[in-house]
Scaffold this motif. Structure first.
Motif, PDB file in Angstrom:
ATOM      1  N   GLN A 133     -58.770  85.483  22.517  1.00  0.00           N
ATOM      2  CA  GLN A 133     -58.349  84.103  22.390  1.00  0.00           C
ATOM      3  C   GLN A 133     -57.987  83.531  23.765  1.00  0.00           C
ATOM      4  O   GLN A 133     -57.502  84.231  24.642  1.00  0.00           O
ATOM      5  N   GLU A 134     -58.199  82.208  23.894  1.00  0.00           N
ATOM      6  CA  GLU A 134     -57.894  81.543  25.157  1.00  0.00           C
ATOM      7  C   GLU A 134     -56.410  81.644  25.494  1.00  0.00           C
ATOM      8  O   GLU A 134     -56.027  81.705  26.658  1.00  0.00           O
ATOM      9  N   ASN A 135     -55.569  81.649  24.462  1.00  0.00           N
ATOM     10  CA  ASN A 135     -54.133  81.702  24.725  1.00  0.00           C
ATOM     11  C   ASN A 135     -53.623  83.126  24.947  1.00  0.00           C
ATOM     12  O   ASN A 135     -52.433  83.340  25.151  1.00  0.00           O
ATOM     13  N   GLY A 136     -54.533  84.091  24.911  1.00  0.00           N
ATOM     14  CA  GLY A 136     -54.160  85.474  25.180  1.00  0.00           C
ATOM     15  C   GLY A 136     -53.413  86.163  24.057  1.00  0.00           C
ATOM     16  O   GLY A 136     -52.914  87.285  24.238  1.00  0.00           O
ATOM     17  N   ALA A 137     -53.336  85.529  22.912  1.00  0.00           N
ATOM     18  CA  ALA A 137     -52.598  86.094  21.779  1.00  0.00           C
ATOM     19  C   ALA A 137     -53.388  87.208  21.102  1.00  0.00           C
ATOM     20  O   ALA A 137     -54.612  87.298  21.213  1.00  0.00           O
ATOM     21  N   GLY A 138     -52.659  88.051  20.387  1.00  0.00           N
ATOM     22  CA  GLY A 138     -53.294  89.100  19.599  1.00  0.00           C
ATOM     23  C   GLY A 138     -53.741  88.573  18.249  1.00  0.00           C
ATOM     24  O   GLY A 138     -53.807  87.354  18.031  1.00  0.00           O
ATOM     25  N   THR A 139     -54.003  89.476  17.333  1.00  0.00           N
ATOM     26  CA  THR A 139     -54.483  89.107  15.997  1.00  0.00           C
ATOM     27  C   THR A 139     -53.565  89.693  14.940  1.00  0.00           C
ATOM     28  O   THR A 139     -53.111  90.842  15.070  1.00  0.00           O
ATOM     29  N   LEU A 140     -53.299  88.913  13.914  1.00  0.00           N
ATOM     30  CA  LEU A 140     -52.563  89.407  12.759  1.00  0.00           C
ATOM     31  C   LEU A 140     -53.575  89.766  11.677  1.00  0.00           C
ATOM     32  O   LEU A 140     -54.300  88.899  11.179  1.00  0.00           O
ATOM     33  N   TYR A 141     -53.626  91.037  11.310  1.00  0.00           N
ATOM     34  CA  TYR A 141     -54.537  91.502  10.264  1.00  0.00           C
ATOM     35  C   TYR A 141     -53.764  91.660   8.954  1.00  0.00           C
ATOM     36  O   TYR A 141     -52.706  92.305   8.919  1.00  0.00           O
ATOM     37  N   LEU A 142     -54.268  91.070   7.904  1.00  0.00           N
ATOM     38  CA  LEU A 142     -53.678  91.223   6.573  1.00  0.00           C
ATOM     39  C   LEU A 142     -54.491  92.289   5.851  1.00  0.00           C
ATOM     40  O   LEU A 142     -55.608  92.041   5.397  1.00  0.00           O
ATOM     41  N   VAL A 143     -53.922  93.477   5.768  1.00  0.00           N
ATOM     42  CA  VAL A 143     -54.683  94.655   5.330  1.00  0.00           C
ATOM     43  C   VAL A 143     -54.367  95.018   3.873  1.00  0.00           C
ATOM     44  O   VAL A 143     -53.221  95.301   3.516  1.00  0.00           O
ATOM     45  N   GLY A 144     -55.400  95.025   3.053  1.00  0.00           N
ATOM     46  CA  GLY A 144     -55.250  95.441   1.664  1.00  0.00           C
ATOM     47  C   GLY A 144     -55.114  96.948   1.563  1.00  0.00           C
ATOM     48  O   GLY A 144     -55.815  97.703   2.249  1.00  0.00           O
ATOM     49  N   THR A 145     -54.192  97.399   0.730  1.00  0.00           N
ATOM     50  CA  THR A 145     -53.979  98.832   0.513  1.00  0.00           C
ATOM     51  C   THR A 145     -54.136  99.145  -0.973  1.00  0.00           C
ATOM     52  O   THR A 145     -54.100  98.240  -1.810  1.00  0.00           O
ATOM     53  N   PRO A 146     -54.307 100.404  -1.346  1.00  0.00           N
ATOM     54  CA  PRO A 146     -54.515 100.759  -2.758  1.00  0.00           C
ATOM     55  C   PRO A 146     -53.361 100.327  -3.660  1.00  0.00           C
ATOM     56  O   PRO A 146     -52.198 100.316  -3.232  1.00  0.00           O
ATOM     57  N   ILE A 147     -53.686  99.995  -4.890  1.00  0.00           N
ATOM     58  CA  ILE A 147     -52.659  99.654  -5.873  1.00  0.00           C
ATOM     59  C   ILE A 147     -52.328 100.853  -6.759  1.00  0.00           C
ATOM     60  O   ILE A 147     -51.547 100.731  -7.701  1.00  0.00           O
ATOM     61  N   GLY A 148     -52.907 101.981  -6.446  1.00  0.00           N
ATOM     62  CA  GLY A 148     -52.635 103.199  -7.211  1.00  0.00           C
ATOM     63  C   GLY A 148     -53.506 104.340  -6.744  1.00  0.00           C
ATOM     64  O   GLY A 148     -53.029 105.380  -6.299  1.00  0.00           O
ATOM     65  N   ASN A 149     -54.811 104.131  -6.796  1.00  0.00           N
ATOM     66  CA  ASN A 149     -55.766 105.176  -6.435  1.00  0.00           C
ATOM     67  C   ASN A 149     -56.063 105.115  -4.941  1.00  0.00           C
ATOM     68  O   ASN A 149     -56.598 104.121  -4.441  1.00  0.00           O
ATOM     69  N   LEU A 150     -55.739 106.169  -4.212  1.00  0.00           N
ATOM     70  CA  LEU A 150     -55.927 106.183  -2.762  1.00  0.00           C
ATOM     71  C   LEU A 150     -57.389 106.066  -2.350  1.00  0.00           C
ATOM     72  O   LEU A 150     -57.694 105.683  -1.219  1.00  0.00           O
ATOM     73  N   GLU A 151     -58.314 106.359  -3.255  1.00  0.00           N
ATOM     74  CA  GLU A 151     -59.732 106.253  -2.928  1.00  0.00           C
ATOM     75  C   GLU A 151     -60.176 104.801  -2.775  1.00  0.00           C
ATOM     76  O   GLU A 151     -61.295 104.536  -2.315  1.00  0.00           O
ATOM     77  N   ASP A 152     -59.314 103.862  -3.150  1.00  0.00           N
ATOM     78  CA  ASP A 152     -59.637 102.446  -2.992  1.00  0.00           C
ATOM     79  C   ASP A 152     -59.367 101.943  -1.576  1.00  0.00           C
ATOM     80  O   ASP A 152     -59.629 100.783  -1.268  1.00  0.00           O
TER      81      ASP A 152
END
Length: 295
Positions: free
Chosen positions: A11-30
């Motif tokens: 980015q031009e302003n030198g900022a990083g990125t915020l990632y919204l990461v989905g995680t499993p709702i029960g089964n770790l294979e997801d």
């Protein structure tokens, strides 16, 4: 106006990125390959419950620094996370399970980051509401997710009244402790619509109970609710049922006392009037009696 191009380089302003990461709702294979890679590459992971997330990170051998960000500390930790993002660090935000920023404080951080011109990038994953919708057996072309219903009776009834004319399916979460009361209130305000009660999604005891509200209430009397539930209730036009017609539910504008009084005037019998009002609203006669006694 701010236009974000998520993968256009730094980015031009030198900022990083915020990632919204989905995680499993029960089964770790997801857990997705992209989610694992992102959690390994970011400078920091902000989690709703660090103890829960630590188990996930350990399972996938992710050693990234972990900090806490939740409803009770967001006022203090939120500005600090924004400062870190503005300094060029990248942060992954995760919730206890599923997609962050849905019915959790992550929405505040995502909005604040976007307002500062920081890239906010979704890393899709499991989601309980949409998973419940697609297995519900109800129309899926239009729907409304409404989070958790109010706990108290009066706010709950008002909330349901506002949603009564919703055309698409209504999706909400509910705890096992309040499930029966919520279903009874739905039956009282909305009529006997079709519903899917979905619990323990992706887990060993995953269960989908499909039927009408009254059928599901009867089911729960024989099978006490266990685990968190996602409810999918059909909208007013999706099934075309007579139960949703104003003429069929003439009593909807009336209070319970007025409802009983109307039947008593017709039948001349107070007990019978209470019985019929209870049937209309999906309540027990005892519930009606206790409610009237409180007046």
């Amino acid at each position: 106006m701010i236009v974000q191009r998520s993968f256009s380089g730094s980015q031009e302003n030198g900022a990083g990125t915020l990632y919204l990461v989905g995680t499993p709702i029960g089964n770790l294979e997801d857990m997705t390959f992209r989610a694992i890679r992102t959690l390994k590459e970011v400078d920091l992971i902000a989690a709703e419950d660090t103890r829960q997330t630590r188990k996930l990170l350990t399972h996938f051998e992710i050693a990234t620094r972990l900090v806490s960000y939740h409803e009770h500390n967001k006022a203090a930790s939120g500005p600090e996370l924004i400062r870190m993002l503005e300094s060029g660090q990248s942060i992954a935000l995760v919730s206890d399970a599923g997609l962050p920023a849905i019915s959790d404080p992550g929405a505040d951080l995502a909005a604040e980051a976007a307002s500062h011109g920081i890239k906010v990038v979704p890393i899709p994953g499991a989601n309980a509401a949409l998973s419940a919708l697609i297995v519900s057996g109800l129309p899926t072309e239009r729907f409304l997710f409404v989070g958790f219903p109010p706990r108290d009776r009066k706010p709950l009834r008002d909330w349901l009244e506002k949603l009564r004319r919703q055309e698409g399916a209504v999706i909400c979460y509910e705890s096992p402790y309040r499930l029966a009361k919520t279903l009874a209130a739905m039956l009282e305000v909305w009529g006997d619509r079709r519903i899917a009660m979905v619990r323990e999604l992706t887990k060993r005891y995953e269960e989908v109970a499909r039927g009408t509200l009254s059928e599901c209430m009867a089911w729960l009397e024989e099978h006490p609710p266990i685990g968190e539930y996602c409810l999918v209730v059909e909208g007013i036009t999706s099934g075309g049922h007579a139960e949703d017609d104003e003429d069929t539910q003439w009593w909807l504008p009336l209070s319970l006392a007025e409802h009983v009084d109307r039947y008593e005037a017709e039948l001349g019998d107070r007990k019978e009037a209470m019985k019929k009002a209870a049937t209309d609203r999906g309540l027990s006669k005892r519930d009606v009696y206790n409610e009237l006694m409180r007046k």
